[in-house]
Enzyme design. Structure first.
Site, PDB file in Angstrom:
ATOM      1  N   ASP A 163     -11.446  -2.075 -24.129  1.00  0.00           N
ATOM      2  CA  ASP A 163     -11.158  -1.252 -22.954  1.00  0.00           C
ATOM      3  C   ASP A 163     -12.017  -0.003 -22.825  1.00  0.00           C
ATOM      4  O   ASP A 163     -11.584   1.007 -22.278  1.00  0.00           O
ATOM      5  CB  ASP A 163      -9.676  -0.832 -22.945  1.00  0.00           C
ATOM      6  CG  ASP A 163      -8.752  -2.040 -22.951  1.00  0.00           C
ATOM      7  OD1 ASP A 163      -9.135  -3.072 -22.363  1.00  0.00           O
ATOM      8  OD2 ASP A 163      -7.667  -1.952 -23.532  1.00  0.00           O
TER       9      ASP A 163
ATOM     10  N   ASN B 184     -13.852  -7.206 -17.455  1.00  0.00           N
ATOM     11  CA  ASN B 184     -12.451  -7.388 -17.823  1.00  0.00           C
ATOM     12  C   ASN B 184     -11.580  -6.648 -16.817  1.00  0.00           C
ATOM     13  O   ASN B 184     -12.028  -5.676 -16.198  1.00  0.00           O
ATOM     14  CB  ASN B 184     -12.225  -6.796 -19.217  1.00  0.00           C
ATOM     15  CG  ASN B 184     -10.779  -6.913 -19.677  1.00  0.00           C
ATOM     16  OD1 ASN B 184     -10.142  -7.956 -19.515  1.00  0.00           O
ATOM     17  ND2 ASN B 184     -10.249  -5.827 -20.223  1.00  0.00           N
TER      18      ASN B 184
ATOM     19  N   HIS C 298      -7.986  -4.569 -16.731  1.00  0.00           N
ATOM     20  CA  HIS C 298      -6.924  -3.987 -17.547  1.00  0.00           C
ATOM     21  C   HIS C 298      -5.813  -3.522 -16.613  1.00  0.00           C
ATOM     22  O   HIS C 298      -6.087  -2.856 -15.611  1.00  0.00           O
ATOM     23  CB  HIS C 298      -7.474  -2.811 -18.355  1.00  0.00           C
ATOM     24  CG  HIS C 298      -6.458  -2.243 -19.296  1.00  0.00           C
ATOM     25  ND1 HIS C 298      -6.141  -2.867 -20.485  1.00  0.00           N
ATOM     26  CD2 HIS C 298      -5.661  -1.155 -19.204  1.00  0.00           C
ATOM     27  CE1 HIS C 298      -5.196  -2.165 -21.087  1.00  0.00           C
ATOM     28  NE2 HIS C 298      -4.885  -1.121 -20.337  1.00  0.00           N
TER      29      HIS C 298
ATOM     30  N   ASN D 260      -4.475 -14.816 -12.606  1.00  0.00           N
ATOM     31  CA  ASN D 260      -5.709 -14.203 -12.083  1.00  0.00           C
ATOM     32  C   ASN D 260      -6.841 -15.216 -12.045  1.00  0.00           C
ATOM     33  O   ASN D 260      -7.606 -15.252 -11.075  1.00  0.00           O
ATOM     34  CB  ASN D 260      -6.114 -12.998 -12.937  1.00  0.00           C
ATOM     35  CG  ASN D 260      -5.375 -11.748 -12.545  1.00  0.00           C
ATOM     36  OD1 ASN D 260      -5.681 -11.118 -11.531  1.00  0.00           O
ATOM     37  ND2 ASN D 260      -4.352 -11.391 -13.331  1.00  0.00           N
TER      38      ASN D 260
HETATM   39  C1  GRF Z   1      -3.015  -9.327 -16.186  1.00  0.00           C
HETATM   40  O1  GRF Z   1      -2.096  -8.322 -15.918  1.00  0.00           O
HETATM   41  C2  GRF Z   1      -4.305  -8.738 -16.678  1.00  0.00           C
HETATM   42  O2  GRF Z   1      -4.628  -7.527 -16.103  1.00  0.00           O
HETATM   43  C3  GRF Z   1      -4.002  -8.524 -18.120  1.00  0.00           C
HETATM   44  O3  GRF Z   1      -3.257  -9.658 -18.500  1.00  0.00           O
HETATM   45  C4  GRF Z   1      -2.567 -10.152 -17.373  1.00  0.00           C
HETATM   46  C5  GRF Z   1      -2.925 -11.598 -17.224  1.00  0.00           C
HETATM   47  O4  GRF Z   1      -2.121 -12.267 -16.303  1.00  0.00           O
HETATM   48  N1  GRF Z   1      -5.155  -8.203 -18.869  1.00  0.00           N
HETATM   49  P1  GRF Z   1      -2.535 -13.717 -15.856  1.00  0.00           P
HETATM   50  O5  GRF Z   1      -2.745 -14.546 -17.135  1.00  0.00           O
HETATM   51  O6  GRF Z   1      -3.771 -13.633 -15.052  1.00  0.00           O
HETATM   52  O7  GRF Z   1      -1.378 -14.260 -15.078  1.00  0.00           O
END
Ligand code: GRF
Length: 189
Positions: free
Chosen positions: A145, A102, A104, A14
């Site tokens: 959360d 954040n 989730h 991400n």
């Molecule tokens: C994602 O699914 C995010 O929503 C969660 O942890 C995961 C992180 O994935 N909180 P990445 O490190 O961005 O690949």
């Protein structure tokens, strides 16, 4: 120019997606990625993206001002948690009111709270027999959360889906929506 720090504990897909989204946008800079894990893959991605990435221990986060100091040194205006597993400490929350969000990987308030991260979340969704899952983007406060929800998007969970299937669908939603939602928050779009 709005300067963003991304906090990530894991793979950082991400984080990379967000950086790529804002590339070429003169109104946004992402000069800093912060992790609590020195061997997290997010550091490799940061290197490739030419972004400074630093690691602070749980102890640094919880009992020192090192992390906040670093954010101030980098003139950070806004903080994005993308797969960040520690609680954001009080000093940072106070310094960045309504400036920390954040993502989730489920539809809060379902499947949130301590220990509910990554595959644990997708397993819980499958075990509960939920018909849908999705993503929740929310402001961060002192409880895991529980901050105000900004955005949710849903995906179906089919009868035969494994938690890996659900994870894939949820990741796709994250990549599509998270950068756009950040953009909207930053510029009140
Ligand atoms: C994602 O699914 C995010 O929503 C969660 O942890 C995961 C992180 O994935 N909180 P990445 O490190 O961005 O690949």
């Amino acid at each position: 120019m709005i300067r963003i720090a991304i906090l990530a504990s894991g793979s950082g897909s991400n984080a990379e997606n967000i950086v790529n989204y804002f590339k070429g946008n003169d109104a946004v800079a992402i000069p800093l990625i912060i992790s609590n894990k020195k061997d997290a893959y997010v550091h490799e991605r940061a290197k490739k993206l030419n972004i400074e990435s630093v690691t602070f221990s749980k102890n640094d986060f919880e009992t020192t001002s090192l992390v906040l100091d670093r954010m101030k040194e980098n003139d950070i205006d806004f903080i994005v948690l993308a797969g960040f597993l520690l609680k954001v400490p009080e000093n940072i929350l106070r310094a960045y009111p309504d400036k920390i969000i954040n993502i989730h990987p489920a539809l809060l308030p379902k499947h949130g709270g301590k220990g509910m991260y990554g595959d644990n979340v997708h397993k819980a969704v499958v075990e509960a027999g939920d018909k849908e899952s999705g993503i929740t983007i929310h402001y961060v406060n002192e409880n895991y959360d529980e901050g105000a929800i900004v955005f949710q998007a849903k995906c179906p969970v089919d009868k035969d889906d494994t938690y890996e299937d659900v994870a894939k669908k949820v990741h796709a939603l994250e990549y599509t929506h998270f950068p756009i939602v950040i953009d909207k928050i930053l510029f009140n779009k």
